[in-house]
Design a protein around this motif. Structure first.
Motif, PDB file in Angstrom:
ATOM      1  N   TYR A  90     -23.241 -49.963 -20.891  1.00 20.50           N
ATOM      2  CA  TYR A  90     -21.861 -49.713 -20.881  1.00 20.50           C
ATOM      3  C   TYR A  90     -21.443 -49.979 -22.364  1.00 20.50           C
ATOM      4  O   TYR A  90     -21.921 -50.995 -22.915  1.00 20.50           O
ATOM      5  N   VAL A  91     -20.842 -48.767 -23.033  1.00 25.60           N
ATOM      6  CA  VAL A  91     -20.320 -49.052 -24.291  1.00 25.60           C
ATOM      7  C   VAL A  91     -19.067 -48.358 -24.135  1.00 25.60           C
ATOM      8  O   VAL A  91     -18.613 -47.143 -23.773  1.00 25.60           O
ATOM      9  N   ARG A  92     -17.894 -49.339 -24.432  1.00 23.29           N
ATOM     10  CA  ARG A  92     -16.493 -48.716 -24.453  1.00 23.29           C
ATOM     11  C   ARG A  92     -16.345 -47.689 -25.401  1.00 23.29           C
ATOM     12  O   ARG A  92     -16.713 -47.708 -26.516  1.00 23.29           O
ATOM     13  N   SER A  93     -15.399 -46.467 -25.040  1.00 21.45           N
ATOM     14  CA  SER A  93     -15.259 -45.675 -25.905  1.00 21.45           C
ATOM     15  C   SER A  93     -14.864 -46.057 -27.012  1.00 21.45           C
ATOM     16  O   SER A  93     -13.744 -47.109 -27.227  1.00 21.45           O
ATOM     17  N   GLY A  94     -15.140 -45.568 -28.253  1.00 19.93           N
ATOM     18  CA  GLY A  94     -14.774 -45.811 -29.622  1.00 19.93           C
ATOM     19  C   GLY A  94     -15.618 -46.965 -30.167  1.00 19.93           C
ATOM     20  O   GLY A  94     -15.505 -47.026 -31.469  1.00 19.93           O
ATOM     21  N   VAL A  95     -16.577 -47.631 -29.411  1.00 18.20           N
ATOM     22  CA  VAL A  95     -17.436 -48.638 -30.099  1.00 18.20           C
ATOM     23  C   VAL A  95     -18.679 -47.736 -30.654  1.00 18.20           C
ATOM     24  O   VAL A  95     -19.171 -47.015 -29.708  1.00 18.20           O
ATOM     25  N   PRO A  96     -19.047 -47.817 -31.541  1.00 19.25           N
ATOM     26  CA  PRO A  96     -20.190 -47.117 -32.350  1.00 19.25           C
ATOM     27  C   PRO A  96     -21.471 -47.291 -31.775  1.00 19.25           C
ATOM     28  O   PRO A  96     -21.615 -48.535 -31.401  1.00 19.25           O
ATOM     29  N   LEU A  97     -22.195 -46.508 -31.320  1.00 21.01           N
ATOM     30  CA  LEU A  97     -23.582 -46.830 -30.762  1.00 21.01           C
ATOM     31  C   LEU A  97     -24.594 -46.025 -31.540  1.00 21.01           C
ATOM     32  O   LEU A  97     -24.391 -44.718 -31.675  1.00 21.01           O
ATOM     33  N   GLU A  98     -25.537 -46.706 -31.928  1.00 19.97           N
ATOM     34  CA  GLU A  98     -26.671 -45.903 -32.625  1.00 19.97           C
ATOM     35  C   GLU A  98     -28.092 -45.902 -31.486  1.00 19.97           C
ATOM     36  O   GLU A  98     -28.038 -46.901 -30.844  1.00 19.97           O
ATOM     37  N   PRO A  99     -28.702 -44.711 -31.807  1.00 26.05           N
ATOM     38  CA  PRO A  99     -30.054 -44.713 -30.654  1.00 26.05           C
ATOM     39  C   PRO A  99     -31.034 -45.666 -31.075  1.00 26.05           C
ATOM     40  O   PRO A  99     -31.226 -46.148 -32.253  1.00 26.05           O
ATOM     41  N   LEU A 100     -31.768 -46.316 -30.136  1.00 26.78           N
ATOM     42  CA  LEU A 100     -33.153 -46.985 -30.289  1.00 26.78           C
ATOM     43  C   LEU A 100     -34.216 -45.944 -30.207  1.00 26.78           C
ATOM     44  O   LEU A 100     -35.189 -46.293 -31.076  1.00 26.78           O
ATOM     45  N   ILE A 101     -34.166 -45.015 -29.292  1.00 28.71           N
ATOM     46  CA  ILE A 101     -35.111 -44.102 -29.064  1.00 28.71           C
ATOM     47  C   ILE A 101     -34.460 -42.763 -29.431  1.00 28.71           C
ATOM     48  O   ILE A 101     -33.413 -42.135 -29.017  1.00 28.71           O
ATOM     49  N   ARG A 102     -35.179 -42.114 -30.536  1.00 32.88           N
ATOM     50  CA  ARG A 102     -34.709 -40.735 -31.091  1.00 32.88           C
ATOM     51  C   ARG A 102     -35.554 -39.580 -30.591  1.00 32.88           C
ATOM     52  O   ARG A 102     -36.683 -39.745 -30.356  1.00 32.88           O
ATOM     53  N   GLY A 103     -35.085 -38.598 -30.789  1.00 32.37           N
ATOM     54  CA  GLY A 103     -35.777 -37.280 -30.487  1.00 32.37           C
ATOM     55  C   GLY A 103     -35.273 -36.425 -29.187  1.00 32.37           C
ATOM     56  O   GLY A 103     -36.268 -35.742 -28.806  1.00 32.37           O
ATOM     57  N   GLY A 104     -33.982 -36.462 -28.772  1.00 37.90           N
ATOM     58  CA  GLY A 104     -33.561 -35.696 -28.028  1.00 37.90           C
ATOM     59  C   GLY A 104     -32.118 -35.878 -27.724  1.00 37.90           C
ATOM     60  O   GLY A 104     -31.508 -36.936 -28.160  1.00 37.90           O
ATOM     61  N   ALA A 105     -31.540 -34.657 -27.158  1.00 42.02           N
ATOM     62  CA  ALA A 105     -30.058 -34.879 -26.841  1.00 42.02           C
ATOM     63  C   ALA A 105     -29.765 -35.474 -25.710  1.00 42.02           C
ATOM     64  O   ALA A 105     -28.405 -35.645 -25.297  1.00 42.02           O
ATOM     65  N   GLN A 106     -30.636 -36.155 -25.077  1.00 37.00           N
ATOM     66  CA  GLN A 106     -30.288 -36.800 -23.534  1.00 37.00           C
ATOM     67  C   GLN A 106     -29.350 -38.126 -23.759  1.00 37.00           C
ATOM     68  O   GLN A 106     -29.341 -38.685 -24.999  1.00 37.00           O
ATOM     69  N   GLU A 107     -28.462 -38.460 -23.033  1.00 37.10           N
ATOM     70  CA  GLU A 107     -27.732 -39.407 -23.067  1.00 37.10           C
ATOM     71  C   GLU A 107     -26.665 -39.160 -24.243  1.00 37.10           C
ATOM     72  O   GLU A 107     -26.393 -40.207 -24.989  1.00 37.10           O
ATOM     73  N   ARG A 108     -26.065 -38.010 -24.491  1.00 34.67           N
ATOM     74  CA  ARG A 108     -25.249 -37.763 -25.583  1.00 34.67           C
ATOM     75  C   ARG A 108     -25.961 -38.110 -27.073  1.00 34.67           C
ATOM     76  O   ARG A 108     -25.159 -38.560 -27.957  1.00 34.67           O
ATOM     77  N   GLY A 109     -27.061 -38.049 -26.947  1.00 36.26           N
ATOM     78  CA  GLY A 109     -27.778 -38.433 -28.264  1.00 36.26           C
ATOM     79  C   GLY A 109     -28.235 -39.638 -28.723  1.00 36.26           C
ATOM     80  O   GLY A 109     -28.634 -40.116 -29.678  1.00 36.26           O
ATOM     81  N   LYS A 110     -27.912 -40.596 -27.678  1.00 39.88           N
ATOM     82  CA  LYS A 110     -27.854 -42.141 -27.912  1.00 39.88           C
ATOM     83  C   LYS A 110     -29.151 -42.592 -27.324  1.00 39.88           C
ATOM     84  O   LYS A 110     -29.625 -43.737 -27.340  1.00 39.88           O
ATOM     85  N   ARG A 111     -30.139 -41.873 -26.284  1.00 41.33           N
ATOM     86  CA  ARG A 111     -31.076 -42.477 -25.741  1.00 41.33           C
ATOM     87  C   ARG A 111     -32.087 -41.238 -25.432  1.00 41.33           C
ATOM     88  O   ARG A 111     -31.792 -40.561 -24.351  1.00 41.33           O
ATOM     89  N   ALA A 112     -32.888 -40.918 -26.484  1.00 36.91           N
ATOM     90  CA  ALA A 112     -33.829 -39.698 -26.278  1.00 36.91           C
ATOM     91  C   ALA A 112     -34.787 -40.086 -25.196  1.00 36.91           C
ATOM     92  O   ALA A 112     -35.106 -40.940 -24.765  1.00 36.91           O
ATOM     93  N   GLY A 113     -35.603 -38.765 -24.578  1.00 41.21           N
ATOM     94  CA  GLY A 113     -36.391 -38.883 -23.464  1.00 41.21           C
ATOM     95  C   GLY A 113     -35.747 -38.253 -22.034  1.00 41.21           C
ATOM     96  O   GLY A 113     -34.665 -38.942 -21.749  1.00 41.21           O
ATOM     97  N   THR A 114     -36.597 -37.536 -21.472  1.00 35.82           N
ATOM     98  CA  THR A 114     -36.303 -36.913 -20.062  1.00 35.82           C
ATOM     99  C   THR A 114     -35.799 -38.140 -19.417  1.00 35.82           C
ATOM    100  O   THR A 114     -36.500 -39.335 -19.179  1.00 35.82           O
ATOM    101  N   GLU A 115     -34.571 -38.090 -18.806  1.00 32.13           N
ATOM    102  CA  GLU A 115     -33.993 -39.064 -17.706  1.00 32.13           C
ATOM    103  C   GLU A 115     -34.890 -39.460 -16.620  1.00 32.13           C
ATOM    104  O   GLU A 115     -35.461 -38.624 -16.074  1.00 32.13           O
ATOM    105  N   ASN A 116     -34.943 -40.789 -16.247  1.00 30.00           N
ATOM    106  CA  ASN A 116     -35.746 -41.257 -15.208  1.00 30.00           C
ATOM    107  C   ASN A 116     -34.820 -40.672 -14.026  1.00 30.00           C
ATOM    108  O   ASN A 116     -34.082 -41.666 -13.278  1.00 30.00           O
ATOM    109  N   VAL A 117     -34.776 -39.598 -13.739  1.00 27.85           N
ATOM    110  CA  VAL A 117     -33.737 -39.164 -12.774  1.00 27.85           C
ATOM    111  C   VAL A 117     -33.905 -39.753 -11.292  1.00 27.85           C
ATOM    112  O   VAL A 117     -32.817 -40.506 -10.761  1.00 27.85           O
TER     113      VAL A 117
END
Lengths: 142, 399
Positions: free
Chosen positions: B217-244
């Motif tokens: 959970y990240v409160r709106s307005g709190v900056p978040l950087e991705p750990l995993i890069r390479g895709g637009a999933q999770e609004r660009g904050k967590r790349a990789g096809t989702e574990n649906v």
């Protein structure tokens, strides 16, 4: 981490467990702070270990290695018991996980400490070194 | 002779998956194969389900859907929250972080990595009751403090921290507040708004969801950087096809856990209370951590003169699954950092046992544990040279 069936057998049904009254030699090694103490008792008749017993505070492999060590020295001449290596204990147990190898060293050390005690009590020379236990990485021991 | 009973009492390690979660997941492990990023019908069906799951998870913790980022689990969420907050702070010249001495290693090891990068870390004392003190936190806060990370409930002893007060203090000082709520979510009420939480880690398999999925959970307005890069999933904050399937299972499990929470907490607390009452009659034993501020199901005890791994193995012989904080189970030669943080001696910490219950446990199972633990403790004490010395006075009892 997985224990062999042999280790589990010696943990479930430890051989030679308990104190020995009137032991001819007693060896205690390890410390409670590190989580294992082994105490091995031997009865010696004409230079032969006629009985061995142990009490151990420690993990499953500490109990199994003490149990196996007492089995391996029973009926053996004292001189042969001194040659018991931690490797032999590990092999007899069909292996130990890497991070449990120190338990086998403790067992070897406990046997030698018991023999040393027997030699001291009987004015016999004891030329073997009790090997230093490998506790590299243990912050309590270094 | 009673039938052999198997009792799973290691729910703080992981929980059995709920029927609701399993049933929700199954179609997504077979005929429903779409990738949520695809524009065709299969993909869009998955995208809709992903979005509904995000809403369910958000609702359960009082958040908005766009504040939920799905991850591979609690450890990833902890890593991302802390690294991201720290780096944002460093950009503004703030390089001080406050945490507690008994956090999960996913937090502590991430803080170690940040220390090596030049951050300064203060670890709050958790005292013998396993609780941080507000005045000590207040004193530790500095002008350059960027983040406070204190877990909501401890994984080994189950103590629950004064998170609302911590959050409120941090909010007032303009310091980000992260909490590892892996053990708490689904078991006790958690509301990110009321608790003033900025970042919060969750893990599905601790509340009867599947393994390998969690959320940050990240409160709106709190900056978040991705750990995993390479895709637009999770609004660009967590790349990789989702574990649906995993995410859908997590949402189903959390919906059920949240709706049954009150009833489950009463039931599980009663089981735990009976267990604690019976086992504390074992001489020279001790319950670890505050008993007034704790999770419903986690019980941690120490028994003098024995070692925890052998106790765990012996209980396993009786069909009981438990856990221990002894060195031998930690994979190092040191006993649990949690128990040492409470001020327990190494000797006592080696003899620890954690029994963690869930609503899936029955009263009969608790009876079985109550009958087996004293037998196992006695058997190990009988063969222990340490116990012999405690009994003959050569060594002093400390509990």
């Amino acid at each position: 981490m997985q224990y062999s069936e042999k280790v589990m057998d010696h943990f479930r049904n430890p051989r030679n467990i308990g104190k020995m009254d009137n032991a001819d030699g007693v060896g205690e090694v390890g410390n409670a702070r590190c989580g294992d103490i082994m105490k091995i008792y031997i009865k010696v008749d004409a230079g032969v270990i006629t009985d061995a017993k142990f009490n151990t505070f420690g993990c499953g492999s500490a109990i199994a290695t003490s149990s196996m060590a007492t089995e391996l020295i029973k009926g053996k001449p004292v001189s042969e018991a001194l040659k018991l290596s931690n490797r032999a204990v590990v092999e007899a147990l069909d292996g130990l996980p890497e991070n449990k190898l120190h338990c086998s060293v403790l067992a070897e050390q406990a046997v030698r400490a018991a023999v040393k005690d027997y030699c001291n009590k009987n004015g016999l020379p004891f030329s073997f070194d009790v090997p230093a236990e490998d506790r590299s990485g243990c912050p309590n021991c270094s | 002779m009673i039938d052999f009973m198997r009792v799973y009492a290691d729910n703080a390690a992981t929980t059995p998956i709920s029927r609701a979660a399993l049933e929700a997941m199954l179609p997504w492990l077979s005929e429903k194969c779409g990738n949520p990023s695809s524009l065709h019908g299969f993909g869009q069906e998955a995208a809709r389900e992903l979005s509904a799951s995000r809403g369910t998870v958000a609702e359960a913790i009082g958040a908005r859907p766009q504040e939920i980022y799905f991850t591979s689990g609690g450890s990833e969420a902890d890593n991302q929250a802390i690294l991201s907050a720290a780096h944002a702070g460093a950009r503004g010249g703030k390089k001080h972080i406050i945490s507690s001495a008994f956090e999960h290693h996913a937090v502590l090891h991430t803080l170690d990595a940040l220390s090596a990068e030049g951050f300064e870390v203060t670890l709050l004392d958790v005292h013998s009751d396993g609780l941080v003190r507000m005045d000590e936190l207040r004193a530790a806060l500095r002008g350059d403090t960027v983040l406070v990370s204190v877990m909501l409930a401890n994984n080994e002893i189950g103590t629950v921290q004064p998170v609302s007060e911590i959050g409120s203090l941090c909010r007032g000082r303009g310091v980000l507040f992260h909490t590892d709520a892996v053990q708490a979510v689904g078991h006790i009420p958690v509301n990110v708004e009321e608790m003033n939480i900025d970042l919060m880690s969750m893990s599905a398999h601790k509340f009867h969801g599947p393994k390998g999925v969690g959320a940050l959970y990240v409160r709106s307005g709190v900056p978040l950087e991705p750990l995993i890069r390479g895709g637009a999933q999770e609004r660009g904050k967590r790349a990789g096809t989702e574990n649906v399937a995993g995410i859908i299972g997590m949402a189903a499990a959390l919906r059920e856990a949240a709706s049954d929470m009150g009833k489950n907490a009463v039931y599980v607390s009663a089981l735990r209370g009976r267990l604690a009452g019976a086992l504390s009659k074992i001489p020279h034993s001790k319950i670890n951590g505050s008993q007034s501020r704790c999770l419903p199901g986690t019980l941690n005890m120490c028994f003098e003169g024995i070692e925890g791994e052998s106790l765990l193995l012996l209980l396993n012989e009786y069909g009981i699954a438990s856990s221990s904080g002894s060195a031998c189970t930690s994979g190092s030669l040191e006993p649990s950092h949690v128990l040492l943080a409470l001020g327990l001696s190494h000797e006592l910490a080696h003899g620890s046992l954690r029994l963690s219950l869930s609503s899936y446990n029955t009263p009969e199972e608790i009876d079985h544990i109550i009958s087996c633990v004293p037998k196992a403790v006695s058997r190990l004490r009988d063969m222990s040279p340490v116990w012999e010395e405690l009994e003959n006075g050569k060594r002093k009892h400390c509990v």
